[in-house]
Design a protein around this motif. Structure first.
Motif, PDB file in Angstrom:
ATOM      1  N   UNK A 125      56.054  70.842  36.204  1.00  0.00           N
ATOM      2  CA  UNK A 125      56.459  69.319  35.749  1.00  0.00           C
ATOM      3  C   UNK A 125      58.031  69.214  35.485  1.00  0.00           C
ATOM      4  N   UNK A 126      58.677  70.157  35.065  1.00  0.00           N
ATOM      5  CA  UNK A 126      60.082  70.209  34.636  1.00  0.00           C
ATOM      6  C   UNK A 126      61.156  70.557  35.947  1.00  0.00           C
ATOM      7  N   UNK A 127      60.396  71.505  36.848  1.00  0.00           N
ATOM      8  CA  UNK A 127      60.904  71.629  38.163  1.00  0.00           C
ATOM      9  C   UNK A 127      61.099  70.387  39.156  1.00  0.00           C
ATOM     10  N   UNK A 128      60.137  69.691  39.179  1.00  0.00           N
ATOM     11  CA  UNK A 128      59.947  68.667  40.123  1.00  0.00           C
ATOM     12  C   UNK A 128      60.695  67.330  39.355  1.00  0.00           C
ATOM     13  N   UNK A 129      61.023  67.385  38.152  1.00  0.00           N
ATOM     14  CA  UNK A 129      61.519  66.072  37.423  1.00  0.00           C
ATOM     15  C   UNK A 129      62.656  65.831  38.274  1.00  0.00           C
ATOM     16  N   UNK A 130      63.638  66.636  38.282  1.00  0.00           N
ATOM     17  CA  UNK A 130      65.176  66.330  38.876  1.00  0.00           C
ATOM     18  C   UNK A 130      65.228  65.791  40.241  1.00  0.00           C
ATOM     19  N   UNK A 131      64.247  66.122  41.241  1.00  0.00           N
ATOM     20  CA  UNK A 131      63.997  65.454  42.451  1.00  0.00           C
ATOM     21  C   UNK A 131      63.734  63.970  41.963  1.00  0.00           C
ATOM     22  N   UNK A 132      62.549  63.696  41.260  1.00  0.00           N
ATOM     23  CA  UNK A 132      62.383  62.286  41.081  1.00  0.00           C
ATOM     24  C   UNK A 132      63.353  61.657  40.361  1.00  0.00           C
ATOM     25  N   UNK A 133      64.327  62.180  39.649  1.00  0.00           N
ATOM     26  CA  UNK A 133      65.315  61.289  38.921  1.00  0.00           C
ATOM     27  C   UNK A 133      66.337  61.195  40.053  1.00  0.00           C
ATOM     28  N   UNK A 134      66.345  61.924  41.131  1.00  0.00           N
ATOM     29  CA  UNK A 134      67.380  61.465  41.903  1.00  0.00           C
ATOM     30  C   UNK A 134      66.974  60.304  42.883  1.00  0.00           C
ATOM     31  N   UNK A 135      65.511  60.223  43.281  1.00  0.00           N
ATOM     32  CA  UNK A 135      64.899  59.045  43.933  1.00  0.00           C
ATOM     33  C   UNK A 135      64.683  57.816  43.156  1.00  0.00           C
ATOM     34  N   UNK A 136      64.694  58.230  41.832  1.00  0.00           N
ATOM     35  CA  UNK A 136      63.923  57.068  40.807  1.00  0.00           C
ATOM     36  C   UNK A 136      65.194  56.133  40.503  1.00  0.00           C
ATOM     37  N   UNK A 137      66.239  56.187  40.842  1.00  0.00           N
ATOM     38  CA  UNK A 137      67.359  55.149  40.696  1.00  0.00           C
ATOM     39  C   UNK A 137      67.586  54.489  41.846  1.00  0.00           C
ATOM     40  N   UNK A 138      66.661  54.559  42.863  1.00  0.00           N
ATOM     41  CA  UNK A 138      66.844  53.938  44.132  1.00  0.00           C
ATOM     42  C   UNK A 138      65.593  52.807  44.582  1.00  0.00           C
ATOM     43  N   UNK A 139      65.553  52.470  45.713  1.00  0.00           N
ATOM     44  CA  UNK A 139      64.301  51.942  46.116  1.00  0.00           C
ATOM     45  C   UNK A 139      63.081  52.265  46.231  1.00  0.00           C
ATOM     46  N   UNK A 140      62.084  51.741  46.678  1.00  0.00           N
ATOM     47  CA  UNK A 140      60.598  52.090  46.628  1.00  0.00           C
ATOM     48  C   UNK A 140      60.370  53.166  45.456  1.00  0.00           C
ATOM     49  N   UNK A 141      60.553  52.608  44.370  1.00  0.00           N
ATOM     50  CA  UNK A 141      60.242  53.452  43.245  1.00  0.00           C
ATOM     51  C   UNK A 141      58.697  53.442  42.871  1.00  0.00           C
ATOM     52  N   UNK A 142      58.060  52.298  43.109  1.00  0.00           N
ATOM     53  CA  UNK A 142      56.848  52.283  42.944  1.00  0.00           C
ATOM     54  C   UNK A 142      55.987  52.810  43.712  1.00  0.00           C
ATOM     55  N   UNK A 143      56.311  53.237  45.142  1.00  0.00           N
ATOM     56  CA  UNK A 143      55.594  53.940  45.955  1.00  0.00           C
ATOM     57  C   UNK A 143      55.615  55.428  45.319  1.00  0.00           C
ATOM     58  N   UNK A 144      56.632  56.022  44.986  1.00  0.00           N
ATOM     59  CA  UNK A 144      56.985  57.326  44.284  1.00  0.00           C
ATOM     60  C   UNK A 144      55.849  57.333  43.089  1.00  0.00           C
ATOM     61  N   UNK A 145      55.786  56.186  42.370  1.00  0.00           N
ATOM     62  CA  UNK A 145      54.918  56.422  41.366  1.00  0.00           C
ATOM     63  C   UNK A 145      53.444  56.559  41.711  1.00  0.00           C
ATOM     64  N   UNK A 146      53.192  55.366  42.505  1.00  0.00           N
ATOM     65  CA  UNK A 146      51.784  55.715  43.330  1.00  0.00           C
ATOM     66  C   UNK A 146      51.150  56.853  43.784  1.00  0.00           C
ATOM     67  N   UNK A 147      52.175  57.536  44.519  1.00  0.00           N
ATOM     68  CA  UNK A 147      51.833  58.842  45.088  1.00  0.00           C
ATOM     69  C   UNK A 147      51.935  59.811  43.818  1.00  0.00           C
ATOM     70  N   UNK A 148      52.563  59.797  42.998  1.00  0.00           N
ATOM     71  CA  UNK A 148      52.476  60.700  41.819  1.00  0.00           C
ATOM     72  C   UNK A 148      50.938  60.416  41.269  1.00  0.00           C
ATOM     73  N   UNK A 149      50.676  59.097  40.908  1.00  0.00           N
ATOM     74  CA  UNK A 149      49.379  59.151  40.237  1.00  0.00           C
ATOM     75  C   UNK A 149      48.047  59.659  41.031  1.00  0.00           C
ATOM     76  N   UNK A 150      48.275  59.346  42.394  1.00  0.00           N
ATOM     77  CA  UNK A 150      46.934  59.980  43.200  1.00  0.00           C
ATOM     78  C   UNK A 150      46.958  61.510  43.005  1.00  0.00           C
ATOM     79  N   UNK A 151      48.131  61.995  43.286  1.00  0.00           N
ATOM     80  CA  UNK A 151      48.442  63.578  43.325  1.00  0.00           C
ATOM     81  C   UNK A 151      47.814  64.063  41.955  1.00  0.00           C
TER      82      UNK A 151
END
Length: 417
Positions: A66-92
C-alpha cells in the motif's frame, strides 16, 4: 497553500453528490481492509495454522505494498483521468479480497492481501484530492469529516460482517462476501460513458518530483506527517489485534468480540469524526493551527484511557475506557487530513496525500501489527498492546510541536510552490 478566500463553484453545484459517492466508496475500502483481522482467530485454528507473527505479517504485507504504491498514484492523481484510476483501484482491491478466500497456504493469503494494498493506495491518494477541489477551506473540515467517518463505519462493518459470516459459514466465505460489492462498483465506474468530472482548482499541476521535493522541505508538513505516523502506529495496532485481544483477555467468542468492536467503532467513529470536523472548522476561525492543536490534545487524552482499557481485568471498565479512547482518537481524523490538504498548493494535493500515506504506514501500521504479534508470541497479547498508548503520546507531542512551530512559520514558507 490554502484557498482561504472564495468558495469553489462546485460547492454549490454537485459537491455534496460527489461527497456521497466518494464516501460510499471509502466505506467499501475499509470493509475489505478490516475483514482480515475479524477472521484472524479462525484462520489461526484452520489448516493454515499460522503463528501470531504470521497473522501480523498479513496486515504488514498489505500495508507495505500500500505505501509503496501510493507515490505512483500521487503522481498521476493530480492529473487527468483520475476517476479511471479510482475505478481500477476499486476493482483490484475487491478481486484480491475475494481471492483471499481461495488461499490454501498462508503465503497465498498474504499475497492476496498484498494485492489489496495496490488497489486501496489508488483511492486513498486520489479520493481526498478530488474531494478537496469541491470544497473551500472554510467548509472542508466538515466535508472531510463525512468522508473519513466511512473509515470507522467501514471498519465496523468489516468486523461485523466478517465475524457474522465467519461464525455461520466460515472465514473463506467472509472474504467472498466482502469482496463482491466492490467488483460491481469498479466495473460500473470503468464503463461510465461520461466519467465524473472534478471541479479542479484552475492551474497547472506541478511536476510530481518537484512536488515531493517541496513537501520534504516543508517543516510543518514533515512534523504533521511524523505525528500522523505515530498515530497510525497506534491505530494499526488496535485494528489488527483488538478482536484477538478481547477474545483472549476477556474470554468472549469471536462473534461477541467483533460485534462489540463493530458497535463501538460505528458510534465513536461517526460522533468523533463529525464532531472533530465541526469543532475544527469553528476553531479555525480563531486560530489557523486549530486543526493541529485539536488533534494533539485529543490524542494525548486518549493515551491514558487506552492504557486503562488494556490493563484492567474488569470487562465493563475495559468497554467504557476503550470507548472513550476511540472517541478521542477519531476526533482528529478530519482535522489532521484537512490540515495536510490546506498546507499545500491545489496541484500537489494528491502528492501530499500519497507521501503522507507512504510515510505513516512505513513508520506506523506496517511495523506495529508484527511487533505486537512478536511480543504476544514471546509474552502475551496483554503485554503486546501496551505499545499502543505509548505511540499515542508520541503522536500528540509531535502535533503539539507542529502547531507551536506553525504559528512561527512565515506565509512564504507555507505557500511556496
Amino acid at each position: 497553500m490554502s484557498d482561504v478566500s472564495g468558495t469553489h463553484e462546485g460547492e454549490q453545484r454537485g459537491a455534496w453528490g460527489v461527497l456521497g459517492i466518494l464516501t460510499s466508496i471509502n466505506l467499501l475500502n475499509y470493509i475489505d481492509r478490516f475483514v482480515f483481522p475479524a477472521v484472524s482467530e479462525s484462520i489461526k485454528r484452520s489448516t493454515l495454522a499460522p503463528t501470531d507473527t504470521q497473522i501480523g505479517l498479513g496486515s504488514t504485507a498489505f500495508l507495505a505494498v500500500y505505501l509503496l504504491a501510493a507515490p505512483f498514484f500521487g503522481a498521476v492523481g493530480d492529473r487527468a483521468n483520475r476517476m479511471r484510476w479510482v475505478a481500477g483501484g476499486i476493482f483490484l482491491w475487491s478481486a484480491a479480497t475475494a481471492l483471499g478466500g481461495l488461499a490454501r497456504t498462508m503465503p497465498e493469503l498474504i499475497g492476496a492481501r498484498s494485492l489489496v494494498g495496490i488497489g486501496e493506495a489508488a483511492y486513498s491518494a486520489i479520493g481526498p484530492a478530488i474531494l478537496a477541489d469541491y470544497f473551500s477551506e472554510k467548509s472542508r473540515g466538515r466535508a472531510f469529516a463525512i468522508f473519513f467517518a466511512a473509515a470507522p463505519v467501514g471498519a465496523a462493518l468489516g468486523y461485523g460482517i466478517g465475524g457474522f459470516v465467519d461464525a455461520h459459514w466460515g472465514w473463506r466465505e467472509a472474504f467472498y462476501v466482502t469482496g463482491a460489492p466492490g467488483l460491481v462498483v469498479g466495473w460500473f465506474l470503468l464503463h461510465l460513458r461520461a466519467p465524473m468530472k472534478s471541479a479542479m482548482t484552475p492551474g497547472r499541476s506541478a511536476n510530481p518530483f518537484s512536488s515531493y521535493r517541496f513537501l520534504l522541505r516543508n517543516t510543518q508538513y514533515r512534523l504533521t506527517v511524523l505525528g500522523y505516523a505515530a498515530y497510525t502506529f497506534a491505530v494499526g495496532g488496535i485494528a489488527a489485534w483488538m478482536p484477538v485481544f478481547v477474545q483472549r483477555a476477556h474470554g468472549v467468542s469471536s462473534a461477541v468480540a467483533n460485534s462489540q468492536l463493530a458497535i463501538m467503532l460505528v458510534v465513536t467513529g461517526i460522533v468523533g469524526s463529525l464532531g472533530g470536523g465541526w469543532i475544527g472548522d469553528r476553531l479555525l476561525r480563531k486560530n489557523r493551527e486549530a486543526y493541529l492543536w485539536l488533534s494533539a490534545i485529543t490524542t494525548l487524552g486518549a493515551a491514558p484511557l487506552a492504557f486503562i482499557a488494556f490493563t484492567t481485568a474488569n470487562t465493563t471498565v475495559y468497554l467504557v475506557t476503550l470507548f472513550a479512547a476511540e472517541l478521542l482518537i477519531f476526533t482528529c481524523t478530519a482535522p489532521i487530513n484537512s490540515k495536510l490538504i490546506d498546507m499545500v498548493p491545489p496541484g500537489m494535493r494528491a502528492a501530499a496525500m500519497a507521501l503522507c500515506i507512504c510515510t505513516i504506514h512505513l513508520l506506523g501500521d506496517v511495523p506495529s501489527p508484527t511487533l505486537i504479534g512478536w511480543i504476544s508470541d514471546t509474552s502475551s497479547i496483554q503485554q503486546g498492546v501496551l505499545v499502543i498508548p505509548a505511540a499515542a503520546v508520541v503522536s500528540g507531542a509531535i502535533w503539539m510541536l507542529a502547531a507551536w512551530r506553525g504559528g512561527r512559520l512565515s506565509n512564504a514558507q507555507v505557500v511556496e510552490a
